[in-house]
Design a protein around this motif. Structure first.
Motif, PDB file in Angstrom:
ATOM      1  N   LEU A  10       0.838  -1.201   0.000  1.00 45.33           N
ATOM      2  CA  LEU A  10       0.000   0.000   0.000  1.00 45.33           C
ATOM      3  C   LEU A  10       0.870   1.247   0.000  1.00 45.33           C
ATOM      4  O   LEU A  10       1.983   1.240   0.528  1.00 45.33           O
ATOM      5  CB  LEU A  10      -0.897   0.004   1.243  1.00 45.33           C
ATOM      6  N   THR A  11       0.336   2.321  -0.563  1.00 48.27           N
ATOM      7  CA  THR A  11       1.031   3.601  -0.523  1.00 48.27           C
ATOM      8  C   THR A  11       0.839   4.223   0.852  1.00 48.27           C
ATOM      9  O   THR A  11      -0.003   3.768   1.645  1.00 48.27           O
ATOM     10  CB  THR A  11       0.479   4.570  -1.584  1.00 48.27           C
ATOM     11  N   ILE A  12       1.587   5.276   1.119  1.00 48.46           N
ATOM     12  CA  ILE A  12       1.449   5.977   2.399  1.00 48.46           C
ATOM     13  C   ILE A  12       0.028   6.526   2.537  1.00 48.46           C
ATOM     14  O   ILE A  12      -0.581   6.418   3.601  1.00 48.46           O
ATOM     15  CB  ILE A  12       2.506   7.090   2.514  1.00 48.46           C
ATOM     16  N   ALA A  13      -0.522   7.077   1.463  1.00 45.11           N
ATOM     17  CA  ALA A  13      -1.887   7.611   1.506  1.00 45.11           C
ATOM     18  C   ALA A  13      -2.902   6.493   1.778  1.00 45.11           C
ATOM     19  O   ALA A  13      -3.858   6.689   2.544  1.00 45.11           O
ATOM     20  CB  ALA A  13      -2.215   8.316   0.190  1.00 45.11           C
ATOM     21  N   GLU A  14      -2.704   5.338   1.176  1.00 48.03           N
ATOM     22  CA  GLU A  14      -3.613   4.211   1.410  1.00 48.03           C
ATOM     23  C   GLU A  14      -3.532   3.734   2.852  1.00 48.03           C
ATOM     24  O   GLU A  14      -4.556   3.404   3.458  1.00 48.03           O
ATOM     25  CB  GLU A  14      -3.283   3.058   0.460  1.00 48.03           C
ATOM     26  N   ILE A  15      -2.327   3.723   3.402  1.00 45.34           N
ATOM     27  CA  ILE A  15      -2.166   3.308   4.806  1.00 45.34           C
ATOM     28  C   ILE A  15      -2.889   4.295   5.716  1.00 45.34           C
ATOM     29  O   ILE A  15      -3.567   3.894   6.659  1.00 45.34           O
ATOM     30  CB  ILE A  15      -0.677   3.204   5.168  1.00 45.34           C
ATOM     31  N   VAL A  47       9.783   2.099   3.107  1.00 42.86           N
ATOM     32  CA  VAL A  47       9.057   2.735   2.015  1.00 42.86           C
ATOM     33  C   VAL A  47       9.922   2.563   0.768  1.00 42.86           C
ATOM     34  O   VAL A  47      11.062   3.006   0.727  1.00 42.86           O
ATOM     35  CB  VAL A  47       8.774   4.232   2.300  1.00 42.86           C
ATOM     36  N   ASP A  48       9.351   1.888  -0.229  1.00 44.84           N
ATOM     37  CA  ASP A  48      10.076   1.554  -1.447  1.00 44.84           C
ATOM     38  C   ASP A  48       9.249   2.004  -2.647  1.00 44.84           C
ATOM     39  O   ASP A  48       8.159   1.475  -2.877  1.00 44.84           O
ATOM     40  CB  ASP A  48      10.316   0.039  -1.481  1.00 44.84           C
ATOM     41  N   ASN A  49       9.764   3.004  -3.378  1.00 43.52           N
ATOM     42  CA  ASN A  49       9.054   3.553  -4.541  1.00 43.52           C
ATOM     43  C   ASN A  49       7.630   3.982  -4.192  1.00 43.52           C
ATOM     44  O   ASN A  49       6.699   3.761  -4.960  1.00 43.52           O
ATOM     45  CB  ASN A  49       9.035   2.555  -5.693  1.00 43.52           C
ATOM     46  N   GLY A  50       7.462   4.552  -3.016  1.00 46.82           N
ATOM     47  CA  GLY A  50       6.160   5.061  -2.600  1.00 46.82           C
ATOM     48  C   GLY A  50       5.261   4.033  -1.931  1.00 46.82           C
ATOM     49  O   GLY A  50       4.179   4.369  -1.464  1.00 46.82           O
ATOM     50  N   TYR A  51       5.681   2.782  -1.899  1.00 49.00           N
ATOM     51  CA  TYR A  51       4.892   1.727  -1.276  1.00 49.00           C
ATOM     52  C   TYR A  51       5.536   1.296   0.037  1.00 49.00           C
ATOM     53  O   TYR A  51       6.749   1.209   0.142  1.00 49.00           O
ATOM     54  CB  TYR A  51       4.772   0.508  -2.203  1.00 49.00           C
ATOM     55  N   VAL A  52       4.689   1.015   1.021  1.00 44.25           N
ATOM     56  CA  VAL A  52       5.170   0.580   2.327  1.00 44.25           C
ATOM     57  C   VAL A  52       5.168  -0.941   2.323  1.00 44.25           C
ATOM     58  O   VAL A  52       4.152  -1.573   2.054  1.00 44.25           O
ATOM     59  CB  VAL A  52       4.280   1.131   3.457  1.00 44.25           C
ATOM     60  N   ARG A  53       6.343  -1.503   2.599  1.00 43.12           N
ATOM     61  CA  ARG A  53       6.503  -2.952   2.572  1.00 43.12           C
ATOM     62  C   ARG A  53       7.176  -3.412   3.863  1.00 43.12           C
ATOM     63  O   ARG A  53       7.878  -2.651   4.508  1.00 43.12           O
ATOM     64  CB  ARG A  53       7.402  -3.372   1.412  1.00 43.12           C
TER      65      ARG A  53
END
Length: 142
Positions: A10-15, A47-53
Motif C-alpha cells: 500500500l502507498t502511504i496515503a492508502e495506509i 518505504v520503497d518507490n512510494g509503497y510501504v513494505r
C-alpha cells in the motif's frame, strides 16, 4: 497489521486511509504525520518507490509468533470491515465506474480485495449490523 496482511503493498496515503490516521487534517499534513508513524516502525517496514513494505519476509512470521495481539484471521477481519466501511463512505449511485478501479487509492483496494480479506478471516468474519445493507443483494452489485 495493515502492512503485514494487505494483499498488495500500500502507498502511504492508502495506509493513512486504511488506518483512519489524521482524518481531520489536510492531505499534506496527513501524509506527513503518517510518514512519521511509519518511520517509527523503520526496523520492520520500509518505504520503497512510494509503497510501504515489510523489511523482510521473515517480519510477518516474527509478528505473528512474537506479537500475540496480531492474529491472522482477526487481522483480516479488521481489514475486511475497514474496506466495507470505506466502500460505504465512497460509493454513490451515480458514480463513474472508473472510480471503482484498483488505482483509486484505498477505495480501489477495498472494492477489489474486501472479499479475500473476509474469506481469510474465516469464522471471525460476521456481518455487522451497520453493514447488513451492503450484503443485501438488492442491486446485485457485490
Amino acid at each position: 497489521m495493515v502492512v503485514t496482511f494487505a494483499l498488495r503493498p500500500l502507498t502511504i496515503a492508502e495506509i493513512a486511509e486504511a488506518c483512519g490516521l489524521y482524518l481531520d487534517e489536510d492531505i499534506s499534513s496527513r501524509l506527513q504525520f503518517t510518514r512519521e508513524v511509519i518511520d517509527l516502525c523503520r526496523l520492520l517496514v520500509v518505504v520503497d518507490n512510494g509503497y510501504v513494505r515489510l523489511l523482510h519476509t521473515s517480519v510477518q512470521d516474527f509478528l505473528m509468533t512474537e506479537m500475540h495481539e496480531i492474529k491472522f484471521a482477526e487481522s483480516n477481519y479488521v481489514i475486511a470491515c475497514r474496506c466495507i466501511e470505506v466502500i460505504f463512505q465512497n460509493c454513490r449511485s451515480n458514480m463513474a465506474r472508473s472510480a471503482l478501479e484498483p488505482t483509486h487509492g484505498f477505495f480501489g483496494y477495498s472494492v477489489l480485495h474486501w472479499p479475500q480479506h473476509a474469506s481469510l478471516a474465516q469464522t471471525e468474519f460476521t456481518v455487522q449490523s451497520e453493514n447488513e445493507k451492503f450484503f443485501q443483494d438488492v442491486l446485485g452489485t457485490w
